[in-house]
Design a protein around this motif. Structure first.
Motif, mmCIF file in Angstrom:
data_model
loop_
_atom_site.group_PDB
_atom_site.id
_atom_site.type_symbol
_atom_site.label_atom_id
_atom_site.label_comp_id
_atom_site.label_asym_id
_atom_site.label_seq_id
_atom_site.Cartn_x
_atom_site.Cartn_y
_atom_site.Cartn_z
ATOM 1 N N LYS A 92 0.731 -0.803 -0.015
ATOM 2 C CA LYS A 92 0.040 0.033 0.506
ATOM 3 C C LYS A 92 0.671 0.985 -0.019
ATOM 4 O O LYS A 92 1.576 1.168 1.087
ATOM 5 C CB LYS A 92 -0.850 -0.255 0.706
ATOM 6 C CG LYS A 92 -2.356 -0.655 1.436
ATOM 7 C CD LYS A 92 -3.161 -1.126 0.231
ATOM 8 C CE LYS A 92 -3.924 -2.123 0.364
ATOM 9 N NZ LYS A 92 -4.933 -2.705 -0.856
ATOM 10 N N VAL A 93 0.511 2.112 -0.724
ATOM 11 C CA VAL A 93 1.478 3.620 -1.021
ATOM 12 C C VAL A 93 0.400 4.852 -0.586
ATOM 13 O O VAL A 93 -0.961 4.651 -1.310
ATOM 14 C CB VAL A 93 1.221 4.164 -2.176
ATOM 15 C CG1 VAL A 93 2.570 4.850 -2.507
ATOM 16 C CG2 VAL A 93 3.230 2.746 -2.908
ATOM 17 N N ILE A 94 0.431 5.528 0.789
ATOM 18 C CA ILE A 94 -0.639 5.842 0.836
ATOM 19 C C ILE A 94 0.018 8.056 0.813
ATOM 20 O O ILE A 94 0.659 7.848 0.685
ATOM 21 C CB ILE A 94 -0.221 6.456 2.439
ATOM 22 C CG1 ILE A 94 -0.628 4.733 2.775
ATOM 23 C CG2 ILE A 94 -1.234 6.860 3.196
ATOM 24 C CD1 ILE A 94 -1.869 3.603 2.691
ATOM 25 N N GLU A 95 -0.378 8.044 -0.276
ATOM 26 C CA GLU A 95 -0.089 9.745 -1.048
ATOM 27 C C GLU A 95 0.345 10.403 0.342
ATOM 28 O O GLU A 95 1.585 11.186 0.062
ATOM 29 C CB GLU A 95 -0.838 9.673 -2.173
ATOM 30 C CG GLU A 95 -1.131 9.238 -2.486
ATOM 31 C CD GLU A 95 0.463 9.272 -4.233
ATOM 32 O OE1 GLU A 95 0.891 9.959 -4.167
ATOM 33 O OE2 GLU A 95 0.821 8.143 -5.185
ATOM 34 N N GLN A 147 4.770 2.597 1.024
ATOM 35 C CA GLN A 147 5.381 3.358 1.734
ATOM 36 C C GLN A 147 4.377 4.551 2.026
ATOM 37 O O GLN A 147 2.964 4.620 1.683
ATOM 38 C CB GLN A 147 5.530 4.350 -0.402
ATOM 39 C CG GLN A 147 6.609 5.827 -0.612
ATOM 40 C CD GLN A 147 6.748 5.268 -1.587
ATOM 41 O OE1 GLN A 147 6.691 5.187 -2.723
ATOM 42 N NE2 GLN A 147 7.400 6.940 -2.156
ATOM 43 N N ALA A 148 5.397 5.379 2.913
ATOM 44 C CA ALA A 148 4.366 6.308 3.711
ATOM 45 C C ALA A 148 5.362 7.917 4.502
ATOM 46 O O ALA A 148 6.411 7.413 4.095
ATOM 47 C CB ALA A 148 3.513 6.121 4.849
ATOM 48 N N SER A 149 4.588 8.661 4.725
ATOM 49 C CA SER A 149 4.984 9.257 4.889
ATOM 50 C C SER A 149 4.341 9.999 6.711
ATOM 51 O O SER A 149 3.532 10.293 6.694
ATOM 52 C CB SER A 149 5.478 11.236 4.702
ATOM 53 O OG SER A 149 6.259 10.536 3.140
ATOM 54 N N PHE A 150 5.445 10.268 7.174
ATOM 55 C CA PHE A 150 4.773 10.101 8.520
ATOM 56 C C PHE A 150 5.431 12.034 9.277
ATOM 57 O O PHE A 150 6.891 11.949 9.142
ATOM 58 C CB PHE A 150 5.228 9.507 9.975
ATOM 59 C CG PHE A 150 4.772 7.614 9.588
ATOM 60 C CD1 PHE A 150 3.596 7.528 10.268
ATOM 61 C CD2 PHE A 150 5.872 7.283 8.613
ATOM 62 C CE1 PHE A 150 3.141 6.316 10.127
ATOM 63 C CE2 PHE A 150 4.737 5.628 8.605
ATOM 64 C CZ PHE A 150 3.546 5.435 8.718
#
Lengths: 443, 253
Positions: free
Chosen positions: A169-172, A203-206
């Motif tokens: 899962k790629v979280i935009e 993939q994600a940004s926190f």
């Protein structure tokens, strides 16, 4: 005599907090995690709050300042921040999954999840509902046997987040966690706990934002564990722009499986005392790890960044660049550990810490620490500390740029080396704005 | 344009300039030559306003103003330009970006509107041709990783952009190969008008084949000990400085 009584009382207060917690969560006290809590408390009792005799806290007298500035009574009622006051802290123009914590407590009312394919939960709820993940991952990385603050957090954490990305899962939209302390009327303290699990090839940004409003003292002891599974790609940002009555100790512990990518960015603009620990374990081949840090300090702000990257498998790459600008009586500490185990051949590990001191009273203690057991590696480290380059300043002036403007230009360029690595444009703009504002106003 | 009277300057208590007298009129090119340590670069630095140097006596009048009263940036805004002997590398600041800031600060000082982006780019393209410099180079960090020739060409490019009235070239030719030297000299010559003046500080006569001086001055022990026309430079090239040193030392002995 009274001094000794007082000394025992700070640790005892936390033990009281634990007993209070235990009586409240009666039904949960049989859970596996509760056993860990008890272990962590025992460990905390043994370790005690670190003072300067502790090598890892030599320059950062956390115990002393906590004693001086806090009562650590049992937490009272919720804060009364308005929706606007909370929204003021948001990063403009950035569409995010938003989680708001007020004085450490999750606020559902102010939070909003917009991405599908992601599990985001209050930490407390996850303890009940996600037992398998909790047992597999929670407190498995951040070592409560080694560090008193990790132990304390593990024993006492009741709030925070549980975030899980399923495989592929790629979280935009980035996941932004706003930890807002309302210290308008009285001191606040909180021990939030986060667990981020990134499934294979996810993939994600926190983004963790720490913000205190109000004049009273606030203390945050946060622990975040990040599990980066095979081939996953994680960007992690920590932004600290606090009042000068804010005390912060935070540990982010990252574990990376093979072919994964992790980049950690730590920005500290203010606060009374800040201690950040960033630990990365590279436990698979072909990993890439980046650590970027920028601290702009003035007044009597004290900021200590401790990082550690542990290369446990071959063929991985780590790179670290921390930069600081220190003014007034501010104090910076940098300690960067790089371990390359014997098995971790063909490791590339680079580290650099650079500092500009703008006043005679500012202090930086910087210490690179490389321990390399493998023989076929490329590793380098370096640190520089100096003043603003007078020759560069004169060069710009000799072209007609005013002295103040030239200073800002040079300092900004120095900071930009960190900022330019950020791929999220609105976040980059936001941070550029904060940095630029600071440089114009205070330097 | 420029009148230097009895200029004395020192650094860290050490006297370097011991009474310089020099007058430069609009349209003139003056070459300053001399052996190592004679004070050539110090003179250039004092004119540009480098703070390490202390002016202990004398005065400098520039376009009717007291030059020593002006900050380095105000000197630049009044039209003084120093091409550095060792251009500084500045990571994170591109030539383009900083020149935009510089030009607009100069314009503000002169009460002019800021230059819009299009005009700036047009001017830049035109001046780039003058020193055969590439735009990609100008977008990079200032002088960082530039070759010696690129750095010196960048100096002259900046000079072209700022359109100074008084240019001081501090050993701009040192270390350049003949092609780079031609490009740099050619740029300087094209920028010359009857209104502008140039001071060429150099070690070698070779540059003066390309930038032809109206006057040549020899500096020794912080004083101008001999002045002449371009033939003096040729004579120095042939005979070296020893005969001048002897002349001076005998006279003062």
């Amino acid at each position: 005599m009274s001094e000794i009584l007082k000394e025992t009382s700070l640790e005892d207060k936390f033990i009281t907090h634990f007993n209070e917690l235990e009586s409240r969560i009666n039904g949960e006290s049989k859970s596996a995690f509760h056993d860990i809590r008890k272990e962590a408390l025992e460990s905390f009792k043994t370790l005690g709050l670190p003072d300067k005799r502790n090598e890892e806290y030599k320059y950062t007298p956390v115990q002393r300042v906590l004693k001086k500035n806090f009562d650590f009574g049992v937490v009272g009622e919720q804060a009364t921040l308005s929706a606007d006051e909370i929204r003021d802290n948001y990063i403009p123009g950035l569409k995010t999954n938003t989680l708001v914590f007020i004085n450490g407590v999750f606020s559902e009312k102010h939070s909003e999840i917009i991405s599908k394919d992601i599990i985001i939960k209050d930490f407390n709820l996850a303890l009940k509902e996600n037992k398998e993940d909790i047992e597999t991952y929670l407190a498995k990385y951040a070592d409560y046997k080694e560090d008193a603050f990790v132990a304390l957090n593990t024993a006492l954490a009741e709030n925070g987040s549980f975030i899980k990305l399923e495989n592929n899962k790629v979280i935009e939209e980035p996941i932004a966690l706003y930890f807002i302390n309302d210290a308008k009327s009285k001191e606040v303290h909180s021990q939030p706990r986060n667990l981020f699990i990134a499934g294979k090839s996810s993939q994600a940004s926190f983004i963790e934002v720490f913000k205190t409003t109000g004049e009273q003292a606030s203390f945050t002891n946060v622990v975040t564990e990040v599990v980066v599974n095979e081939n996953a790609h994680i960007d992690y940002f920590k932004i600290q722009n606090n009042e000068n009555t804010s005390y912060h100790v935070g540990t982010t512990h990252v574990w990376q499986d093979r072919s994964s990518y992790f980049a950690g960015y730590t920005f500290t603009l203010s606060g009374a005392l800040v201690r950040n620990n960033l630990n990365i374990i590279i436990d698979g081949e072909g990993c890439e790890s980046h650590m970027f840090g920028l601290y702009l300090l003035n007044g009597s702000t004290h900021v200590d960044n401790h990082t550690a990257v542990d290369h446990r498998k071959p063929n991985s790459f780590s790179n670290e660049l921390y930069k600081g600008i220190l003014e007034d009586q501010s104090h910076g500490v940098f300690n960067g550990k790089v371990y390359v185990r014997q098995i971790a051949q063909k490791t590339n590990a680079f580290q650099s810490n650079k500092n500009i001191l703008l006043s005679n009273e500012a202090i930086i203690n910087t210490k690179p620490q490389l321990e390399i057991w493998a023989d076929d590696v490329k590793c380098s480290h370096g640190c520089t500390t100096g003043q603003l380059d007078e020759e560069a300043l004169f060069y710009l002036q000799s072209r007609g740029v005013g002295k103040e403007r030239a200073r800002v230009l040079l300092l900004y360029a120095y900071a930009a080396e960190i900022l330019e690595n950020i791929k999220l444009d609105p976040l980059k703009d936001y941070l550029e704005g904060l940095v630029s504002e600071r440089l114009h106003k205070n330097f | 344009m420029l009148k230097i009277k009895n200029l004395h300057a020192s650094i860290e208590g050490k006297d370097i300039l011991n009474g310089i007298n020099l007058e430069i009129k609009p349209g003139e090119v003056h070459a300053i030559m001399g052996p190592n340590g004679s004070g050539k670069s110090t003179l250039a630095s004092v004119l540009a306003g480098r703070e390490e140097y202390e002016v202990t006596d004398g005065e400098i009048e520039y376009l009717g103003k007291d030059l020593l009263d002006l900050s380095p940036e105000d000197r630049a805004r009044e039209g003084v330009f120093l091409a550095f002997q060792y251009p500084v590398e500045i990571p994170g600041v591109s030539t383009t970006n900083f020149l935009k800031t510089a030009i607009n600060q100069i314009r503000e000082y002169r009460g002019q509107e800021p230059l819009d982006a299009v005009s700036f780019l047009t001017t830049m393209k035109e001046k780039m041709k003058l020193v055969e410099i590439d735009q990609a180079l100008l977008s990079r960090s200032l002088n960082e990783g530039f070759s010696g020739g690129e750095k010196k060409r960048n100096e002259i490019f900046q000079m072209a952009m700022l359109e100074p009235k008084l240019s001081i070239l501090d050993e701009t030719d040192s270390g350049l190969d003949i092609d780079a030297l031609r490009i740099v000299a050619n740029g300087v010559n094209k920028l010359k008008t009857s209104e502008t003046s140039t001071i060429v500080v150099t070690h070698y006569q070779r540059l003066l084949d390309y930038i032809v001086p109206d006057f040549v001055h020899v500096l020794y022990k912080g004083k101008i000990v001999k002045s002449g026309d371009k033939n003096l430079a040729l004579e120095l090239e042939e005979k070296g400085y020893d005969w001048i040193k002897e002349e001076v030392d005998t006279a003062t002995a």
